[in-house]
Design a protein around this motif. Sequence first.
Motif, PDB file in Angstrom:
ATOM      1  N   TRP A  42      18.662  11.948  -0.564  1.00  0.00           N
ATOM      2  CA  TRP A  42      17.838  10.738  -0.583  1.00  0.00           C
ATOM      3  C   TRP A  42      17.103  10.528  -1.891  1.00  0.00           C
ATOM      4  N   THR A  43      16.753  11.620  -2.588  1.00  0.00           N
ATOM      5  CA  THR A  43      16.027  11.407  -3.846  1.00  0.00           C
ATOM      6  C   THR A  43      16.939  10.676  -4.846  1.00  0.00           C
ATOM      7  N   TYR A  46      17.146   7.052  -3.812  1.00  0.00           N
ATOM      8  CA  TYR A  46      15.926   6.321  -4.169  1.00  0.00           C
ATOM      9  C   TYR A  46      15.849   6.089  -5.675  1.00  0.00           C
ATOM     10  N   LYS A  47      16.268   7.100  -6.452  1.00  0.00           N
ATOM     11  CA  LYS A  47      16.255   6.927  -7.911  1.00  0.00           C
ATOM     12  C   LYS A  47      17.154   5.763  -8.304  1.00  0.00           C
ATOM     13  N   ARG A  73      14.279  -1.884 -11.396  1.00  0.00           N
ATOM     14  CA  ARG A  73      13.825  -2.102 -12.776  1.00  0.00           C
ATOM     15  C   ARG A  73      14.682  -3.136 -13.488  1.00  0.00           C
ATOM     16  N   GLN A 103       5.370  -5.493   3.824  1.00  0.00           N
ATOM     17  CA  GLN A 103       4.128  -4.778   3.501  1.00  0.00           C
ATOM     18  C   GLN A 103       3.747  -4.980   2.043  1.00  0.00           C
ATOM     19  N   SER A 104       4.773  -5.071   1.180  1.00  0.00           N
ATOM     20  CA  SER A 104       4.493  -5.367  -0.224  1.00  0.00           C
ATOM     21  C   SER A 104       4.624  -6.873  -0.399  1.00  0.00           C
ATOM     22  N   ASP A 119       6.330  -6.479  -5.796  1.00  0.00           N
ATOM     23  CA  ASP A 119       5.499  -5.573  -6.593  1.00  0.00           C
ATOM     24  C   ASP A 119       5.821  -4.108  -6.300  1.00  0.00           C
ATOM     25  N   ALA A 120       6.623  -3.843  -5.284  1.00  0.00           N
ATOM     26  CA  ALA A 120       7.029  -2.461  -4.995  1.00  0.00           C
ATOM     27  C   ALA A 120       8.458  -2.252  -5.489  1.00  0.00           C
ATOM     28  N   LEU A 121       8.672  -1.141  -6.190  1.00  0.00           N
ATOM     29  CA  LEU A 121       9.954  -0.921  -6.858  1.00  0.00           C
ATOM     30  C   LEU A 121      11.101  -0.732  -5.869  1.00  0.00           C
ATOM     31  N   ILE A 122      10.864   0.036  -4.808  1.00  0.00           N
ATOM     32  CA  ILE A 122      11.910   0.237  -3.792  1.00  0.00           C
ATOM     33  C   ILE A 122      12.344  -1.111  -3.231  1.00  0.00           C
ATOM     34  N   VAL A 123      11.379  -1.962  -2.959  1.00  0.00           N
ATOM     35  CA  VAL A 123      11.695  -3.276  -2.399  1.00  0.00           C
ATOM     36  C   VAL A 123      12.468  -4.107  -3.420  1.00  0.00           C
ATOM     37  N   HIS A 127      16.439   6.205   6.314  1.00  0.00           N
ATOM     38  CA  HIS A 127      15.336   6.501   5.395  1.00  0.00           C
ATOM     39  C   HIS A 127      14.370   5.336   5.238  1.00  0.00           C
ATOM     40  N   ARG A 137       9.834  -1.193   6.426  1.00  0.00           N
ATOM     41  CA  ARG A 137      10.581  -1.477   5.207  1.00  0.00           C
ATOM     42  C   ARG A 137      11.893  -2.171   5.532  1.00  0.00           C
ATOM     43  N   TYR A 167       3.066   1.571  -1.912  1.00  0.00           N
ATOM     44  CA  TYR A 167       4.124   1.450  -0.931  1.00  0.00           C
ATOM     45  C   TYR A 167       5.321   2.341  -1.282  1.00  0.00           C
ATOM     46  N   ASP A 168       5.663   2.387  -2.583  1.00  0.00           N
ATOM     47  CA  ASP A 168       6.758   3.245  -3.034  1.00  0.00           C
ATOM     48  C   ASP A 168       6.391   4.709  -2.839  1.00  0.00           C
TER      49      ASP A 168
END
Lengths: 147, 409
Positions: free
Chosen positions: A25-26, A29-30, A37, A57-58, A78-82, A117, A122, B347-348
């Motif tokens: 998962w890391t 996520y990366k 980005r 949520q974001s 504003d959240a990178l994962i999103v 995950h 989310r 959140y992240d």
Amino acid sequence: MTAESLSIDKAQEEIIEEFDYLGDWTERYKHIADLGRKLPPFPEDQRLEENKVKGCQSQVWLSGHLSGEQIIFDADSDALIVRGLIALALRVYSGRTPEEILETPPEFINKIGMSEHLSANRANGLQAVIKQIKRYAVAFQARTETA
Amino acid sequence: MITPYDVAKVRADFPILHRLVNGKPLTYLDNANTTQKPQSVIDAVADLYTTYNANIHRASHLLGELATRAYEEARVKVKTFINAADAHEIIYVRNATEGVNLVAQTYGRRNIHAGDEIIISTMEHHANIIPWQLLCAETGAKLKIIPINDAGELLLDEYAKLLSERTKFVGIVHMSNALGTVNPIKEVIDMAHAYGVPVLVDAAQSAYHMPLDVQELDCDFLVFSGHKLYGPTGIGVLYGKRALLEEMPPWQGGGDMIATVTFEETTFNDIPYKFEAGTPHIDGAIGLGAAIDYLTTLGMDKIAAYENDLMAYGTGVLTEVPGLRMIGTARHKASVYSFVLDGIHPYDVGTVLDQEGIAIRTGQHCAHPVLQRFGVPATIRASLGLYNTREELDTLVRGLHTAREIFGE
């Protein structure tokens, strides 16, 4: 190489294959963070209350406009994962006709090994974005039919 | 004989702490949100339904008598826990929020009018903001806000300036859920009393971290929730001084809150029953009683000492994380670490910590004004309970390093 050059189904398959090569998962996520980005900047004149996607949520913005027969989407969070998840959604759905968008379920979400995950919150955020994309498709479809 | 605080033994009492989350041992650091329950609380609730369930105050049979007795014994436990003068000053509500609403809608409606002022602080939880805003909208009263400094401490000088003959009520949080600040509550109360103004204390965050004594504080009202006190959800407590409660009109009407009823006129029951309409949360009250037994056996002073030591350790290891900025650095703080990591959305961070089995909260913590004061859209909040350990704080720090590795530029 751009999403536009692939069919909508091919774009989904490409995403699924891309994630097949990733490890735990890391790493996933990366990769999602990297995609986040690279998401093109959101047009500031579109950062309006009416373009905010509710149920996240974001903070999430989404706007769409017609270019010929295709809908082009811009989005941001504003959240990178999103942002990364949105980038995936845009690779599938941006630059497609309303018909293509409405006929294509977001299968990639379950097939990239992320669903377990993503917390319910989310996952709902991503679902909310895709729902909004489909609303645009319905609206533009109605407009082109009456035109 | 002084028995040391044995956290391993304490942890053994909480079955949920032994489960895995995402394949990792659970690191539960979301206690300011809600706490986990010891086996004795779970057993107390199960025991009611297994052996003596009945409605209370109404049944003419043995089970009803047993249930009534357990429900009322729990009220006495609450009374002793906060050192109230009388168990009738303890009103069961759903949670701290309902307690504040009850006071605003009964005491407030009767005694607060157009032009009057209600004082609260910048660091209130929405539960101690919105009920007063609603009352102000209804009555034409005004809300006045005590400001805070950059550390997240109340400015008592400013508070002194806000107090006047127009002030009719003060509602103040004992311990901030978003910052961890513990307010000099006795001083706040005394200053209001100098003007003859009653004070409500929101003890939702303090009640499970430190001993409370309502007589020593001389507060007029105090509220807290059972679910943060290692008890069940859906049960909370409103304490009020007898004279004030007796003078207050009832809020909700229904069974059990009346003395006599005809279609022309109803006379109301005495306190606390006047405020407890309908069948109450019987198992919640009994579970809350069991939670109080658990805390009393451990000793609130020992819990506070253990948590304070743990708090200091955590502050040390967290401030060593590069790019971590603590929001709320009051001199007197308990249990809460609210922070941001430079350049990474809370959140992240929450997403990554969840993968590591670490439960924290990200967001605005139902306290938007105080986050606005610090100019941050959201924070990451880790909060301690009586079962947390130094090892868990180390796990949190490792999780934050992982988040930096994933999201760092």
